[in-house]
Design an enzyme around this catalytic site. Structure first.
Site, short mmCIF file in Angstrom:
data_model
loop_
_atom_site.label_atom_id
_atom_site.label_comp_id
_atom_site.label_asym_id
_atom_site.label_seq_id
_atom_site.Cartn_x
_atom_site.Cartn_y
_atom_site.Cartn_z
CB CYS A 1 -0.85 0.05 1.27
SG CYS A 1 -1.82 -1.43 1.55
NE ARG B 1 4.12 1.73 -1.55
CZ ARG B 1 5.21 1.00 -1.40
NH1 ARG B 1 6.21 1.13 -2.22
NH2 ARG B 1 5.30 0.14 -0.41
CD1 TRP C 1 -2.69 -4.08 -4.94
CD2 TRP C 1 -1.81 -5.36 -3.35
NE1 TRP C 1 -2.47 -5.32 -5.46
CE2 TRP C 1 -1.94 -6.12 -4.52
CE3 TRP C 1 -1.27 -5.96 -2.21
CZ2 TRP C 1 -1.55 -7.44 -4.59
CZ3 TRP C 1 -0.89 -7.28 -2.28
CH2 TRP C 1 -1.03 -8.01 -3.46
CG ASN D 1 3.02 -0.61 2.97
OD1 ASN D 1 2.45 -1.61 2.55
ND2 ASN D 1 4.23 -0.27 2.61
N GLY D 2 1.82 -2.87 5.29
CA GLY D 2 2.55 -4.03 5.81
C GLY D 2 1.57 -5.11 6.21
CD GLU E 1 8.05 -17.33 -16.44
OE1 GLU E 1 7.17 -17.86 -17.15
OE2 GLU E 1 7.97 -16.14 -16.07
CE LYS F 1 8.28 -13.14 -17.97
NZ LYS F 1 7.32 -13.87 -17.19
CD GLU G 1 6.02 -11.99 -21.07
OE1 GLU G 1 4.83 -11.79 -21.33
OE2 GLU G 1 6.39 -12.49 -20.00
CG HIS H 1 13.19 -37.00 -29.11
ND1 HIS H 1 13.25 -38.29 -29.56
CD2 HIS H 1 13.52 -37.04 -27.80
CE1 HIS H 1 13.61 -39.09 -28.56
NE2 HIS H 1 13.78 -38.35 -27.49
CE LYS I 1 1.14 -7.70 -14.29
NZ LYS I 1 2.40 -8.44 -14.45
C1 AGP Z 1 3.60 -13.29 -18.11
O1 AGP Z 1 4.76 -12.57 -18.20
C2 AGP Z 1 2.51 -12.85 -18.98
N1 AGP Z 1 2.28 -11.48 -18.91
C3 AGP Z 1 1.29 -13.75 -19.06
O2 AGP Z 1 1.74 -14.98 -19.55
C4 AGP Z 1 0.48 -14.01 -17.77
O3 AGP Z 1 1.21 -14.80 -16.89
C5 AGP Z 1 -0.84 -14.69 -18.15
O4 AGP Z 1 -1.58 -13.84 -18.97
C6 AGP Z 1 -1.65 -15.10 -16.95
O5 AGP Z 1 -2.07 -14.00 -16.22
P1 AGP Z 1 -2.71 -14.16 -14.79
O6 AGP Z 1 -1.67 -14.77 -13.91
O7 AGP Z 1 -3.11 -12.79 -14.40
O8 AGP Z 1 -3.90 -15.08 -14.92
#
Ligand code: AGP
Length: 607
Positions: free
Chosen positions: A2, A27, A74, A100-101, A480, A484, A487, A503, A602
């Site tokens: 927060c 935040r 938050w 906050n905490g 992962e 990263k 993207e 394979h 996001k």
């Molecule tokens: C991760 O870097 C991405 N932005 C994306 O794969 C994300 O993890 C995915 O859209 C799932 O989102 P969520 O965890 O909010 O459900």
């Protein structure tokens, strides 16, 4: 996470508090509030929703004062609502507090205070503190605050005002950020410098275990026993946008560096001697014993955390685990019944596919748990069992700290299942408990490799294709790492189970393709090393992440990034960090829009 602010001086407090809160909205922004001292009374306004809602209420009901505190929330304890918004007040409405905490022992304290007759209006952990201060108040606010803080377990940054002492704000911190801004005949408190940057660049940093008394013309710092402490003044030269990112170039980098704190918060109050306490999860041990199958559904990064979760749960609880990307799960005809446990993992709690899949499984009778970072999000309305990931607001579109928090959440769930079902003994539990407690410091050690990783990024950022390999628990981490990189840098990157190389993917190897190998010292180390040798034999570039220091790895690896030793189940938490940093530095070197990469959002609320 927060944001808190406070102002005392000669100007009208509320516009200054509101402008500070605006700069702290990164935040958290699920609710906000301010309180001021006016005509010998405390007046406050607070509202669920974004700051703009509070702003419009304030237009109709202006609060005029020269001293006040404010908060942007938050949620961690109690869903976003007017009642749960800060500031909180004591029973007599004489003291007002923003926090906050996380107060870990708030349930015990709340019970104690309720027995003494205190009336609580919210579900928050914070409210106990203002009642505790009321309990100890004998005419001196800092003394009451000092006594109350000594009773707390957990983290806090607080600002407190009291109508009986209208010329002061008392603030304090422990494991949550707090800075003081020094003006001319005015002073400020805030969770972060940008809040007061338009008014002053002179700052005093507050350390853990310190209490501050702010008056219009003075700022005095004390330890918890109220012994005075000296602190130098520093001058900040950042611009506002850098300050908001804590001096980091991007939010993503800031969030990567927050990960030690995230793990500390994730564990806070949850690990006991031979049990895992997840307050927001209502399933009993008896319920957990009846489960004969776990289904984990998620998308993207959260799906990679779920893949790691399969290893954890099968290992610790000996229950078969099925994992599926939510966009596939929703269109198949899965076998689900009342003995199934469906776990949905979603940072945002709003991902459309995850939500629908979760609802479908619940409709088929499954027990359910939502692992999410967003208290009050849509997914939390589908179940009464949650594990909140307490990572704080994540602004970078590429998930980093929430991934690590998801790994810890599922690890805790696996331990909980293991204890309930008797598949994990006390000795093993203690080993994991101790290993988990070491993780925050070990993460800090990995973050010290940032410069080395930046140099590696400078060497290879022009490559157009990358491969990422891992086996067992490191396989999802390879996926992962590849996600990263693609993207945020827009480089083509493939993650593979190392054993799958021969394979097909091995055909891609040449001297222009770096292969990043996740290679912790575990039971499959030798096997993965053989795959590294196969890449080398075809002139491929090899970058390894390992904790194996007693091998002449230089023979096989062009670049080696060492991480500390931990139990092999926890190695994904440590090996992920170099991959995040590598992706970040490559993307930055390519001048990409790291925090808002093209074509992404996001939270994906459409199918
Ligand atoms: C991760 O870097 C991405 N932005 C994306 O794969 C994300 O993890 C995915 O859209 C799932 O989102 P969520 O965890 O909010 O459900």
């Amino acid at each position: 996470m927060c944001g808190i602010v406070g102002y005392i001086g000669g100007r009208s407090a509320v516009p200054i508090l509101m402008s500070g809160l605006k700069r702290l909205e990164y935040r958290g922004y699920d609710s906000a509030g301010v309180s001021v001292l006016k005509n010998g009374d405390i007046e406050q306004l607070k509202a669920k929703g974004k700051l703009s809602i509070l702003s419009s209420i304030l237009k109709d009901k202006p609060l005029r004062s020269r001293i006040g505190i404010g908060h942007t929330r938050w949620a961690t304890h109690g869903a976003p609502s007017d009642e749960n918004s800060h500031p909180h007040m004591d029973c007599k409405k004489e003291i007002s507090l923003v926090h906050n905490g996380i107060i870990e022992n708030y349930l015990t304290l709340r019970q104690e205070l309720e027995e003494k007759g205190h009336k609580f209006l919210s579900e928050t952990d914070t409210e106990v503190l203002v009642h505790l201060i009321e309990e100890y108040y004998e005419g001196n606010l800092e003394q009451a605050v000092s006594k109350a803080l000594k009773r707390l377990e957990g983290s806090y940054a607080i600002g407190v005002i009291c109508k009986k002492e209208p010329g002061k704000i008392v603030a304090a911190r422990q494991d949550s950020p707090l800075v003081i801004g020094l003006g001319k005949n005015e002073n400020f408190i805030a969770s972060d410098i940008p809040a007061f940057l338009p008014f002053t660049r002179k700052v005093k940093h507050i350390n853990d275990g310190e209490i501050v008394i702010l008056k219009r013309n003075s700022v005095r710092i004390f330890d918890l026993d109220l012994n005075p402490v000296e602190r130098e003044v520093t001058t900040v030269h950042w611009d506002a946008s850098m300050a908001e990112k804590g001096g980091y170039k991007h939010f993503m980098l800031k969030e990567i560096f927050e990960q030690p704190r995230v793990v500390t918060d994730m564990l806070s109050g949850r690990l006991k001697e031979y049990s895992v306490e997840i307050e927001e999860m209502k399933l009993t041990d008896d319920d957990l014993r009846k489960i004969n199958k776990v289904i984990i559904i998620a998308c993207g990064t959260a799906f990679h955390a779920s893949m790691v979760g399969k290893y954890f749960i099968e290992d610790f609880a000996r229950i078969p685990v099925e994992i599926d990307v939510a966009s596939e799960f929703r269109y198949r005809n899965p076998v689900v019944d009342e003995n199934s446990l469906v776990v949905a993992v979603s940072q945002s709690g709003e991902t459309a596919d995850t939500l629908v899949s979760f609802k479908n499984a619940i409709a088929m009778g499954a027990k359910s748990i939502a692992v999410t970072n967003m208290v009050g999000s849509s997914i939390t309305r589908e179940t009464e069992n949650m594990i909140f990931t307490r990572a704080g607001l994540e602004i970078g579109v590429a998930a980093t700290k929430t991934f690590i928090a998801q790994l810890v959440a599922i690890f805790l769930l696996s331990l909980k299942l293991g204890v309930a079902r008797g598949t994990i003994d006390k000795e093993k539990f203690r080993e994991y408990h101790e290993a988990l407690l070491r993780i925050p410091d070990q993460l800090s050690d990995v973050l010290k490799k940032a410069e080395q990783i930046r140099n590696i990024a400078r060497k290879y950022y022009k490559c157009d294709d990358f491969l990422f390999l891992g086996r067992s628990l490191s396989y999802p981490i390879a996926l992962e790492g590849a996600l990263k990189l693609k993207e945020i840098s827009y480089i083509h990157a493939e993650g593979y189970a190392a054993g799958e190389m021969k394979h097909g993917p091995i055909a891609l190897i040449d001297n222009l393709v770096p292969t990043v190998v996740v290679l912790p010292r575990d039971s499959v180390y030798e096997k993965t090393l053989s795959n590294v040798k196969e890449v080398r034999a075809r002139s491929g570039i090899t970058i390894g992440i390992t904790n194996k220091t007693d091998d002449p790895l230089d023979e096989y690896l062009d670049e080696t990034i060492f991480v500390p030793d931990t139990s092999h189940q926890l190695s994904p938490i440590l090996t992920t960090i170099p991959l995040q940093l590598l992706a970040y530095y490559i993307a930055d070197k390519r001048n990409r829009d790291v925090d808002q990469p093209r074509n992404l959002a996001k939270s994906v609320t459409v199918e």
